[in-house]
Design an enzyme around this catalytic site. Structure first.
Site, PDB file in Angstrom:
ATOM      1  N   TRP A  54       0.836  -1.208   0.000  1.00  0.00           N
ATOM      2  CA  TRP A  54       0.000   0.000   0.000  1.00  0.00           C
ATOM      3  C   TRP A  54       0.867   1.253   0.000  1.00  0.00           C
ATOM      4  CZ3 TRP A  54      -0.304   4.203   3.236  1.00  0.00           C
ATOM      5  CH2 TRP A  54      -1.408   5.042   3.090  1.00  0.00           C
ATOM      6  N   HIS A  55       2.004   1.190   0.693  1.00  0.00           N
ATOM      7  CA  HIS A  55       2.858   2.367   0.801  1.00  0.00           C
ATOM      8  C   HIS A  55       3.564   2.711  -0.499  1.00  0.00           C
ATOM      9  CE1 HIS A  55       2.274   1.867   5.147  1.00  0.00           C
ATOM     10  NE2 HIS A  55       2.669   3.109   5.248  1.00  0.00           N
ATOM     11  N   GLY A  56       3.796   1.760  -1.352  1.00  0.00           N
ATOM     12  CA  GLY A  56       4.464   2.101  -2.599  1.00  0.00           C
ATOM     13  C   GLY A  56       4.718   0.894  -3.468  1.00  0.00           C
TER      14      GLY A  56
END
Length: 481
Positions: free
Chosen positions: A325-327
């Site tokens: 989700w973060h990257g």
């Protein structure tokens, strides 16, 4: 538009005048919020407003249909449609190139060649935040935890609410949406306390995070130019940069929302004082960790299974998806996996150790230190540009150069005053974090005398004005997510 920019100061001042002028007209006030939010987001790129509009309209209509539908298979179909639209938008803009490159790498390892297709698209600011916010709305309706709203204006204002639109907190519809349907009663105290909280957030962003970033960016851009001691200082500074940056944004968002008569959820709770990894995730990015807990971990089975392997599988999947989700980079995935590994070790070895050595006033500081070291180590992968760079950093810090004198390098990297500014900023941070470790509004000094409070406010303002990092307003780290 950045919270820490001159443009936002003008925008917000004009908005406040109009907002309070419409205090007796709820519908007009909500319409103003919607227009202001779209203007705020469109300041980056107005074309991406269409994505927010699609998410808003689709989930509004799907939510209404899920609520009135009685057949379970059709309700599931509608929920799937909502997730397909939201995750489809998110996947197209954020993950298409990542999966295309990963597929090519896998095929190349097998001895084949491919010509993958890549998209030349810009990642819309905050797309991960508002897609998760709208998804939770339809999921909660499907689970019959809340009723769908029939007021399109209120729903669109909820999705695009500018204080928390691009970097959270990721609000649940059950908390924020009802606040658009009742008249907001904003007291003088709300405005004053909200402004103080926003000031504290700006201080953490501008004085702490941005000054740390001046060192961190140069160190990570050319890690091979520095000894292990500087690389260690770089990751330590990043540890405080990301906290000052992200929690600073949340403080500003919560403070601004309070000035408008809204109550946003707490997003940070002194995470670096956590006594273990589970405690850390109760304190760090709370809106996201609880989102994954409620909508991924628990549906997978959570900790209810009698099988320890199944429990660990659920933990592993949740943290890995959180990393993704973060990257769209393997560094984030490994960061998530590391935290799942910490969690598993803690659930086994940690419980055994706690039975032998129970937590007390002597062991608690040691537990906090061990947790902090584990978190700092994981940040290496979070900040590194690639997995290979992360391992290079770790390898370099394990050499004898870890004890090299860092002072000459620090003088080259920043101004003579920056280390002092960072130390002063961290001193303020430590004082207030220790003073109010569990408070939603960590910047609380009302128990001090009026003269002392005024001196603190003035000192914060002066530090923000005179010791902001060079180069103008810096982006918030989490805008890229």
């Amino acid at each position: 538009m950045l919270f820490n920019s001159f443009e936002f100061a003008i925008f917000f001042a004009l908005f406040l005048l109009a907002y309070f002028a419409l205090s007796k007209k709820l519908k007009a006030q909500n319409f103003l919020l919607l227009i202001a939010s779209y203007f705020f987001y469109g300041w980056w790129d107005w074309k991406f407003l269409s994505l927010i509009l699609v998410s808003s309209l689709s989930d509004y209509l799907i939510g209404l249909n899920i609520e009135k539908e009685q057949k379970e298979n059709r309700r599931k179909y509608l929920l799937f449609l909502s997730m397909l639209i939201n995750l489809g938008i998110l996947g197209f803009f954020k993950y298409f190139n990542f999966f295309a490159q990963s597929f090519q790498d896998m095929v190349s390892m097998l001895g084949f060649t491919t010509n993958p297709f890549y998209l030349n698209v810009v990642l819309p600011v905050g797309i991960s935040f508002y897609t998760f916010q709208t998804m939770s709305y339809t999921i909660d309706i499907y689970k019959r935890k809340m009723n769908a709203t029939s007021n399109l204006l209120e729903f669109m204002a909820f999705v695009s609410f500018f204080p928390q639109l691009v970097a959270g907190p990721i609000e649940r519809a059950s908390n924020l949406l009802p606040q658009f349907s009742v008249k907001r009663k904003v007291s003088t105290l709300d405005v004053k306390e909200g402004a103080k909280q926003a000031l504290w957030g700006l201080f953490k962003k501008i004085v702490i995070a941005d000054n740390c970033a001046m060192y961190v960016n140069q160190i990570f851009d050319q890690p091979d130019a520095y000894p292990g001691s500087i690389l260690f200082i770089g990751i330590l500074l990043f540890t405080f940069q990301i906290y000052g940056d992200f929690s600073g944004y949340s403080d500003i968002a919560i403070g601004i929302a309070r000035m408008l008569g809204f109550n946003l959820m707490q997003n940070f709770k002194s995470p670096y004082l956590a006594k273990n990894i589970q405690d850390f995730w109760r304190r760090w990015h709370i809106s996201l960790s609880t989102w994954f807990r409620d909508y991924l971990f628990i549906p997978l089975g959570g900790s209810r299974s009698n099988s320890i392997s199944r429990k660990f599988f659920n933990i592993f999947v949740t943290f890995t998806v959180s990393g993704l989700w973060h990257g769209a980079n393997w560094t984030f995935i490994i960061w998530g996996m590391l935290h799942s590994f910490y969690y598993m070790v803690e659930a086994t070895v940690g419980k055994f150790i706690s039975k032998i050595v129970p937590t007390n006033s002597l062991t608690k500081p040691l537990n906090i230190l061990i947790t902090f070291v584990a978190v700092v180590f994981a940040w290496i992968f979070f900040r590194a540009e690639s997995v290979s760079q992360a391992f290079y950093l770790i390898d370099s810090m394990l050499t004898s150069s870890i004890v090299d004198n860092p002072v000459p390098y620090l003088k080259q990297l920043g101004s003579s005053s920056q280390p002092f500014v960072i130390l002063v900023g961290l001193l303020y941070l430590v004082i207030f974090e220790l003073k109010n470790p569990n408070s939603k509004y960590s910047f609380q000094i009302n128990n001090l005398g009026k003269l002392s409070r005024s001196a603190i406010y003035v000192s914060l303002l002066l530090l923000i004005i005179f010791f902001r990092a060079t180069g103008g307003a810096m982006d918030f780290i989490y805008f890229q997510f």
